[in-house]
Design an enzyme around this catalytic site. Structure first.
Site: not given
Ligand SMILES: NC(=O)c1ccc[n+]([C@@H]2O[C@H](COP(=O)([O-])OP(=O)(O)OC[C@H]3O[C@@H](n4cnc5c(N)ncnc54)[C@H](OP(=O)(O)O)[C@@H]3O)[C@@H](O)[C@H]2O)c1
Length: 356
Positions: A46, A78, A156, A178, A198, A288, A293
């Protein structure tokens, strides 16, 4: 109001914890002032529009996408600024649910004899301000989950090759998305495997969103891109309260902000992760992945919008699924999202879904 909404969107991702508001001042059918919330959240829309309008604001109509504020923060209210400028009519898209405003801005205007019209383009304004409302009402930011995957939902190959499944135009659109969020978030697995930066690239010198990594034990590579750049662009690490204190100090020294979170089972509690991010001031978070996660956020019903980029490539069952195990046994138990939009992006398609 449509113009005010599009002006307000210019601030998205740059105004947190404040909402990204737009304002247009019209006198005798002519636009005499346009404003939107400036980077960092101030000045509000405003005063920017009123400053442009100058004396022409006297007797003019102001269109604002959110109820004008009524509280003395770092800037005067405002609502008073509109009254003092001599605005005779204010058209407001939607009321502000922040307890410090919540009708008080409208009351100031009406008490001063200003004609107030409410609810114009209300649904659009509520969609634009949803992150601000969620943080105000529930303490957490709006969560967009983006996944780029093959036709068969893989991110992947079985050997871990993931670059690139989608084409350059889809990747460019991801950078634009982003930029409209306050923070970009990934799990520790993605941070360890991909060494991502990122950042927003390809759009000139833009304000960068914060980078958030979720890792309970903080076992993240200390020579990673995120670690090396944490002093230049904010890095937030959500970690367990039981994470090694030496690692906590190391990440602090690297320039990261640490947010201790509660746990649920062996992982960080997704509800607490978002409460901590809301407490830090974020209103819009762009997740992402990775698959683990993403699954944990979906399971906790914390994903507000899904953005999928799907490529015409087929990887097969050995590939890594884009969402980890959810333990869903019946379709009735699965989360459903409503289709919002579909569009071709180069060789790929982009599809957006919202929580039902
Ligand atoms: N093509 C795409 O769009 C894309 C995007 C992203 C990733 N990727 C691929 O995905 C793979 C990684 O995925 P991911 O599933 O292995 O790992 P992630 O989801 O990236 O991370 C999982 C890790 O996060 C931590 N974490 C803490 N709290 C959590 C919760 N509440 N829920 C889940 N995780 C939690 C844990 O690690 P700590 O032990 O450190 O706590 C867990 O091992 C890679 O190969 C990457 O290249 C691809």
């Amino acid at each position: 109001m449509s113009l005010a909404l599009s002006l307000g969107r210019r601030g998205m991702g740059r105004t947190a914890p404040n909402p990204a508001v737009g304002c247009v001042v019209v006198k005798d059918g002519r636009i005499v002032g346009r404003g939107w919330t400036q980077p960092g959240g101030r000045p509000h829309a405003e005063p920017v529009a009123l400053g442009q309008a100058g004396d022409a604001a006297r007797g003019a109509t102001a269109y604002v996408t959110l109820e004008p504020c009524a509280h003395h923060g770092q800037t005067p209210p405002c609502a008073n600024a509109l009254v003092d400028a001599g605005i005779s009519r204010v058209v407001i898209a939607t009321q502000d649910s922040d307890a410090r405003v919540d009708g008080a801005g409208i009351a100031i205007l009406r008490k001063a004899g200003v004609d107030v019209t409410m609810g114009i383009c209300e649904a659009k304004a509520q969609a634009d301000h949803v992150g601000f409302f969620l943080r105000t009402e529930q303490g957490r930011p709006f969560v967009t989950l983006k996944l780029a995957s093959s036709f068969d939902g893989r991110i992947a190959t079985g050997t871990g090759e993931s670059q690139w499944i989608t084409g350059p135009l889809a990747r460019r659109q991801v950078h634009a998305l982003r930029a409209r969020h306050d923070a970009v978030m990934v799990g520790g697995g993605t941070a360890r495997h991909d060494d991502p930066s990122l950042t927003v690239r390809g759009f000139g010198d833009v304000q960068q969103p914060a980078r958030v990594v979720v890792s309970r034990r903080l076992d993240l590579p200390l020579l990673s891109t995120l670690a090396r750049t944490a002093k230049d662009i904010p890095v937030i690490v959500c970690h367990g309260r039981d994470a090694d204190p030496v690692l906590q100090d190391t990440w602090r020294d690297l320039g990261a902000t640490l947010l201790p979170c509660g746990t649920s089972g062996s992982q960080l509690d997704p509800h607490d992760i978002l409460q901590q991010l809301g407490g830090h001031g974020f209103t819009r978070v762009f997740c992402e992945g990775g698959g683990a996660l993403s699954a944990s956020l979906i399971e906790a019903d914390l994903v507000d919008e899904l953005v999928g980029f799907t490529a015409g490539i087929v990887i097969g069952a050995e590939g890594l699924p884009n969402i980890g195990a959810l333990g869903v046994e019946t379709l009735a138990a699965a989360q459903r999202y409503a289709l919002k939009s579909v569009s071709p992006v180069g060789e790929d398609i982009c599809h957006t879904w919202t929580r039902v």
